[in-house]
Write a protein that holds these residues in place. Structure first.
Motif, short mmCIF file in Angstrom:
data_model
loop_
_atom_site.label_atom_id
_atom_site.label_comp_id
_atom_site.label_asym_id
_atom_site.label_seq_id
_atom_site.Cartn_x
_atom_site.Cartn_y
_atom_site.Cartn_z
N GLY A 254 0.85 -0.86 0.12
CA GLY A 254 -0.01 0.14 0.43
C GLY A 254 0.64 0.83 0.13
O GLY A 254 0.19 2.03 0.04
N LYS A 285 -5.64 5.68 4.09
CA LYS A 285 -6.47 6.59 2.70
C LYS A 285 -5.45 5.23 2.28
O LYS A 285 -5.21 5.38 1.04
N THR A 287 -6.72 2.33 -0.55
CA THR A 287 -7.40 1.72 -1.82
C THR A 287 -8.35 0.84 -1.47
O THR A 287 -7.73 -0.38 -0.65
N PRO A 288 -9.17 0.09 -1.75
CA PRO A 288 -9.76 -1.31 -1.55
C PRO A 288 -8.72 -2.42 -2.42
O PRO A 288 -9.05 -3.52 -1.65
N GLU A 289 -8.25 -1.93 -3.74
CA GLU A 289 -6.81 -3.46 -3.70
C GLU A 289 -5.87 -3.32 -2.30
O GLU A 289 -6.27 -4.48 -2.23
N THR A 290 -5.46 -2.51 -1.66
CA THR A 290 -4.33 -2.34 -1.04
C THR A 290 -4.92 -3.27 0.38
O THR A 290 -5.03 -4.12 1.15
#
Length: 393
Positions: A254, A285, A287-290
């Motif tokens: 991330g 902060k 992301t959905p991917e992280t």
């Protein structure tokens, strides 16, 4: 040889300071999970950043997935008073209040120091104040201590007169001294040795009280450094066990310097290694991917398996490596790693990891069952990527 009594382990609770104590055998019974401030915030970390991390661990679901330690790294230290007691600097106006805030979230909190006079960032270390500092950490409510060799190296060099054995004995004594100071407080504090893997620390870390010990130099948010560190852990599996873990440093997932496939390889390798999973990104902060990488509960379960076995390399052919980790109930986690610059097909023969043709396979990143054919499984693995399987008899 001094043999440490394992630090007690306390279940995360709304009031961690008064949580019930389990048996000594459960201290860091699985690799510690949580967050550390250094990789993202470094010397800029503040009280507000730590509170925000605690908030995010809860709101993101990370706490429920097992991430419970909120660890402050270097640069929190202020000056010592006339009695020698350490105080935090202006970035941390009330360390006890901060610990209470973290504990109220059902989490634990950690802190950082050095056996030398100064930390790596030049702040006040614990040299000559070990007992005082341990008492202070306990009074604040700390649950974890990362103890970083740093300036103590100069003392070793000066006082050993070039004798490597004497320097080595000094190093072990310094870590043992803080362990005894921690134990004397009566507070359960997980003890993390940070001395970069020198002198084969995995062979003696347990003897000086370590629950985990760094086996490498520092990680960075670059694929080349992550793979250099991670794949160099081959051969160390016999030194890991419940309460005592090899630590190849914190996660970089991330932070933005690697691709999603590279971060999945990073997370998978650390899970196979039964490594501590300490996120090092800005949790406020993500992301959905992280989040999908850090919260993959099937991969986390491999790392946290109660059997407490570290995995190891099975084979390496060019840039392709196969690693396996024994799991409870006769299962194994098997990771197919592609370190090449392009996608490549990889074939796993079930017999090479100890299974028969009828074994059951589950892909832990795709979250689906897959099928072997004639005792083997072939799959295209992405560039710098991984396919991670759980194989059950």
């Amino acid at each position: 040889m001094f043999k440490r009594k394992l630090a007690f382990y306390v279940i995360a609770s709304i009031c961690a300071a008064t949580a019930p104590v389990l048996s000594a055998q459960t201290a860091a019974a699985t690799p510690p999970m949580g967050w550390n401030s250094w990789n993202h915030f470094a010397g800029k970390v503040t009280d507000a950043d730590v509170r925000a991390a605690a908030d995010a661990i809860v709101s993101s679901g990370m706490r429920d997935a097992g991430y419970i330690y909120v660890n402050i790294d270097d640069t929190w230290q202020g000056q010592r008073d006339a009695q020698g007691v350490i105080h935090a600097n202006s970035k941390f106006p009330d360390m006890k209040a901060l610990a209470d805030y973290v504990h109220a979230k059902g989490l634990k909190i950690g802190i950082y120091s050095s056996p030398g006079p100064k930390t790596c960032a030049g702040y006040e270390g614990s040299y000559g104040h070990e007992e005082q500092d341990a008492k202070t950490y306990a009074a604040w409510g700390m649950d974890y201590l990362k103890y970083d060799l740093c300036s103590f190296r100069k003392i070793m060099q000066q006082e050993s007169n070039g004798d490597p054995q004497k320097a080595f004995d000094m190093e072990k004594a310094a870590y043992q001294k803080m362990n005894r100071a921690i134990e004397a407080t009566g507070r359960p504090i997980v003890y993390s040795l940070c001395q970069y893997g020198w002198n084969k620390v995995w062979e003696w870390g347990t003897d000086v009280g370590g629950n985990l010990w760094r086996t490498t130099g520092d990680i960075s948010d670059h694929y080349s450094r992550m793979e250099e560190i991670g794949f160099a852990q081959a051969g160390l599996s016999k030194y890991a066990a419940p309460g005592h873990w090899n630590d190849p440093d914190m996660l970089e997932v991330g932070n933005g310097g690697m691709t999603a496939d590279e971060y999945r390889q990073h997370m998978s390798l650390w899970a196979i290694l039964a490594a501590p999973l300490l996120a090092g990104n800005d949790l406020s902060k993500m992301t959905p991917e992280t989040l999908s990488i850090l919260l993959n509960k099937e991969v986390i379960a491999v790392d946290q398996d109660a059997m407490g076995k570290q995995g190891d390399r099975v084979s390496a052919v060019g840039p392709n490596e196969i690693w396996a980790k024994p799991l409870s109930g006769g299962a194994k986690a098997v990771a197919l790693f592609n370190r090449a610059e392009s996608p490549l097909p990889m074939t796993l023969h079930l017999s090479e990891v100890g299974f028969e043709e009828n074994a059951k396979l589950r892909d832990l990143w795709a979250h689906k069952d897959v099928t072997a054919s004639d005792g083997s499984y072939t799959v295209v693995v992405p560039r710098h990527g991984v396919v991670m399987l759980k194989i059950t008899p």
